[in-house]
Design a protein around this motif. Structure first.
Motif, PDB file in Angstrom:
ATOM      1  N   ALA A 261       0.837  -1.206   0.000  1.00 51.61           N
ATOM      2  CA  ALA A 261       0.000   0.000   0.000  1.00 51.61           C
ATOM      3  C   ALA A 261       0.867   1.250   0.000  1.00 51.61           C
ATOM      4  CB  ALA A 261      -0.930  -0.012   1.210  1.00 51.61           C
ATOM      5  N   ILE A 264       2.383   1.767  -3.542  1.00 55.93           N
ATOM      6  CA  ILE A 264       1.402   2.316  -4.492  1.00 55.93           C
ATOM      7  C   ILE A 264       1.139   3.788  -4.200  1.00 55.93           C
ATOM      8  CG2 ILE A 264      -1.034   2.326  -5.129  1.00 55.93           C
ATOM      9  CD1 ILE A 264      -1.112  -0.550  -5.123  1.00 55.93           C
ATOM     10  N   THR A 265       0.908   4.105  -2.919  1.00 55.49           N
ATOM     11  CA  THR A 265       0.589   5.490  -2.591  1.00 55.49           C
ATOM     12  C   THR A 265       1.722   6.423  -2.982  1.00 55.49           C
ATOM     13  OG1 THR A 265      -0.614   4.614  -0.718  1.00 55.49           O
ATOM     14  CG2 THR A 265      -0.285   6.975  -0.757  1.00 55.49           C
ATOM     15  N   VAL A 268       1.722   6.868  -6.702  1.00 59.93           N
ATOM     16  CA  VAL A 268       0.615   7.708  -7.161  1.00 59.93           C
ATOM     17  C   VAL A 268       0.864   9.169  -6.812  1.00 59.93           C
ATOM     18  CG1 VAL A 268      -1.819   8.219  -6.803  1.00 59.93           C
ATOM     19  CG2 VAL A 268      -1.094   5.871  -7.091  1.00 59.93           C
ATOM     20  N   LEU A 269       1.332   9.416  -5.570  1.00 57.90           N
ATOM     21  CA  LEU A 269       1.584  10.800  -5.170  1.00 57.90           C
ATOM     22  C   LEU A 269       2.691  11.410  -6.023  1.00 57.90           C
ATOM     23  CD1 LEU A 269       1.244  10.817  -1.273  1.00 57.90           C
ATOM     24  CD2 LEU A 269      -0.417  11.445  -3.010  1.00 57.90           C
TER      25      LEU A 269
ATOM     26  N   PRO B 145      -5.443   5.947  -3.856  1.00 56.76           N
ATOM     27  CA  PRO B 145      -6.287   4.867  -4.379  1.00 56.76           C
ATOM     28  C   PRO B 145      -7.246   4.347  -3.306  1.00 56.76           C
ATOM     29  CG  PRO B 145      -3.972   4.432  -4.827  1.00 56.76           C
ATOM     30  CD  PRO B 145      -4.023   5.606  -3.921  1.00 56.76           C
ATOM     31  N   ILE B 148      -6.287   1.900  -0.495  1.00 56.80           N
ATOM     32  CA  ILE B 148      -5.573   2.407   0.680  1.00 56.80           C
ATOM     33  C   ILE B 148      -6.575   2.788   1.768  1.00 56.80           C
ATOM     34  CG2 ILE B 148      -3.888   4.113   1.486  1.00 56.80           C
ATOM     35  CD1 ILE B 148      -2.842   2.275  -0.735  1.00 56.80           C
TER      36      ILE B 148
END
Lengths: 285, 339
Positions: A261, A264-265, A268-269, B145, B148
């Motif tokens: 997680a 991914i975050t 994305v950020l 997302p 999360i």
């Protein structure tokens, strides 16, 4: 008497305004608190598991250590294929809407439909691709997952392409036309170049959007415990693995889910910040 | 030689013999190629635009086709039956529809006022240097997302609610006559209320960023006039800004509602996946999207799969209507700003 009444009215109005201002400040603090809460918890729980093994080892069976190499690779491949399918389609459709048929009925309808697709529930897109690909082929596959993601990419790219091309000044087009440039060359050589930063921003935003998408992958690309980049077979992806591991009762798996997680975050950020910087540059230059 | 009709200037030059014959042919060929390319490119872009329409019709057609077996077997009763039993193959969508609507309603109940107050702060009260950073931070929330939010909700938010808010609600509102059913039962942590709260956090940025844009579209003269006659900030917002952007705000709310209705992962983690309608909002429930996400890959039998696709169709129809209203509202305000 009248004076006193007007004073009390004044006090009431001031009080009301004070309440509203306090509520506005409170609401903003609340909104920011959530952001800090979520990111803080994510960093706290995710960083603990972040090590080299995460990027070099496969997903483990329950009860042993491992990494996230296969879902990371799977996510990258799925995203790349989805962007490769969705971007050209989106750019071409956006080009029609901004360059050829700006005031067409077709453009009007496409813009309306596209805006709805932009917010359509992603799980329904998963069902759609399941029906047209998985059910027809008889098995889950990476191709199906990539197509489902591409369906999400298209509306994002269509929207930004149209917006950015509309911002290109018409004088540029007229100058190009006046030296005898055919329309297709005028679009590809002049308009695209002027709108390039904005269009790249759109693609980046699309990548950011799909890199965290889980719902459409659940029954298209499915998941895979092992190393496989065969697009005709189920492919692991980071969000699907997080979903599976987080809901499992095993502590090792839950820890990996948090690490995934976090990855991914951060991705994305980073993408949205790059997109922002790019579009800010466009405005200042 | 006279230039004929709509001939390009280059062609006229060619026919006029300004260029030697051999090169003339080359140029004619090149022009021909360019013309082909022009038409080709035009059709290519037009075709791509049509593909966007085909995607939407494909979604609708495939969902209808896939849900035919279930709709044929259960008819209209599918919409109003609560039973969801894969073993006996008895399916009804009511519990999922109920959960979808109730969670979204809770989300909107919280997110709409909070979002509007944040936009009020950003447009009327915030010092200029703080506007951009706060705006960006709120928009970053939108980029996180949904999975999360789901994992955070399951491991952090649900246990937190189980220990704080839920016992509090049970002990206070749970004893109020008329409300005792709504807040009854043990604090599970997960459930309808938790899902609604997570959705509220998720849609907050959408409401904030759109309503901020809409608020900023109010002509400054209107606000200045109101301030000039001595209105307070609140009065300016309440009697000038909000009436001016009513359609835009409704559009923003509907757009957020569309998101909330269709949101899958954040809800799936915390809803509890229980196919029954419980009067208490603290009890576990399910939503359409959570049901599909949890059960689709494990669905055996055509009827089961078809029932899941059928609730997907219901979800799509609901969100389509909501989003269409949202777009029409926002289009109206854009037309006014543009014109």
């Amino acid at each position: 008497m009248a004076f006193a009444r007007s004073m009390s009215l004044y006090a009431t109005r001031r009080r009301r305004n004070g309440v509203a201002v306090a509520l506005a400040i409170g609401a903003t603090l609340l909104g920011l608190t959530w952001l800090v809460f979520i990111l803080g918890e994510l960093l706290w729980k995710g960083f603990g598991g972040l090590n080299l093994a995460v990027f070099t080892q496969m997903t483990p069976p329950p009860g042993s250590a491992g990494g996230l190499l296969n879902p990371i690779a799977g996510s990258l491949v799925l995203t790349a294929v989805a962007v490769a399918i969705g971007t050209p389609l989106g750019i071409l459709a956006g080009t029609y809407m901004a360059e050829y048929g700006r005031y067409d009925k077709l453009t009007f309808v496409v813009r309306f439909i596209n805006d709805i697709l932009l917010s359509a529930p992603s799980i329904v897109i998963g069902l759609f691709v399941y029906e047209i690909m998985v059910a027809q082929m008889g098995h889950f596959s990476g191709w199906a997952g990539a197509v489902a993601l591409a369906v999400i990419v298209v509306p994002v790219v269509v929207r930004t392409t149209e917006d950015m091309l509309t911002l290109v000044p018409d004088t540029l087009r007229e100058a190009a036309a006046s030296i005898g440039l055919p329309r297709s060359l005028m679009i590809t050589r002049v308009a695209y170049r002027a709108a390039r930063a904005g269009m790249i921003t759109g693609v980046l935003l699309a990548v950011a959007r799909i890199s965290g998408e889980t719902a459409p992958l659940l029954f298209t690309a499915l998941n895979n415990q092992f190393w496989s980049l065969d697009m005709n077979a189920p492919v692991a992806s980071l969000p699907a693995v997080i979903f599976q591991f987080a809901l499992s009762p095993y502590a090792d798996w839950q820890k990996l889910a948090w690490t995934g997680a976090l990855i991914i975050t951060m991705a994305v950020l980073a993408l949205s910040i790059i997109a922002r910087v790019l579009s800010a540059q466009r405005k200042t230059s | 030689m006279q230039p004929a009709g709509r001939q390009p200037v280059v062609d006229v030059a060619l026919q006029g013999g300004a260029i030697p014959v051999g090169r003339q042919l080359d140029r004619a060929k090149a022009l021909q190629r360019l013309r082909l390319r022009d038409t080709g490119f035009r059709h290519l872009t037009r075709g791509s635009a049509i593909v966007v329409l085909l995607i939407l019709s494909g979604i609708i057609a495939s969902l209808i086709y896939g849900s035919l077996p279930a709709l044929g077997a259960y008819g209209f009763g599918f919409l109003v039956t609560q039973v969801w039993n894969p073993v006996t193959e008895k399916f009804g969508a009511l519990a999922a529809i109920y959960g979808t609507i109730v969670t979204s309603f809770i989300a909107m109940l919280i997110a709409v006022p909070v979002g509007l107050f944040i936009s009020l702060f950003l447009t009327e009260l915030c010092p200029l240097w703080l506007r951009r950073p706060i705006g960006i931070a709120i928009e970053l929330l939108a980029g996180i997302p949904s999975i999360i939010y789901g994992i955070w909700g399951l491991f952090v938010f649900a246990p937190f609610l189980q220990q704080t808010l839920q016992p509090f609600l049970i002990n206070t509102l749970g004893n109020v006559p008329g409300l005792e059913d709504l807040f009854a039962g043990p604090p599970y942590g997960i459930g309808i209320l938790t899902a609604g709260l997570i959705l509220a956090i998720m849609v907050l940025p959408f409401i904030t960023s759109i309503s901020r844009d809409v608020f900023e579209a109010v002509p400054p003269v209107l606000k200045e006039a109101a301030y000039g006659v001595g209105c307070t900030t609140w009065e300016v917002v309440r009697y000038v800004v909000l009436p001016y952007c009513r359609t835009g705000v409704i559009g923003a709310v509907m757009l957020a509602l569309g998101r909330a209705l269709g949101e899958t992962m954040a809800v799936t983690f915390v809803i509890g996946n229980a196919h029954r309608i419980s009067p208490s909002i603290l009890a576990p429930g399910t939503t359409i999207s959570a049901t599909i996400a949890n059960e689709f890959t494990e669905a055996v039998g055509d009827l089961y799969t078809s029932a899941l696709i059928a609730i997907g169709l219901i979800l799509f129809v609901i969100t389509f209507i909501v989003l269409a209203i949202a777009r029409l509202m926002l289009m109206r305000i854009n037309a006014r700003v543009g014109g």
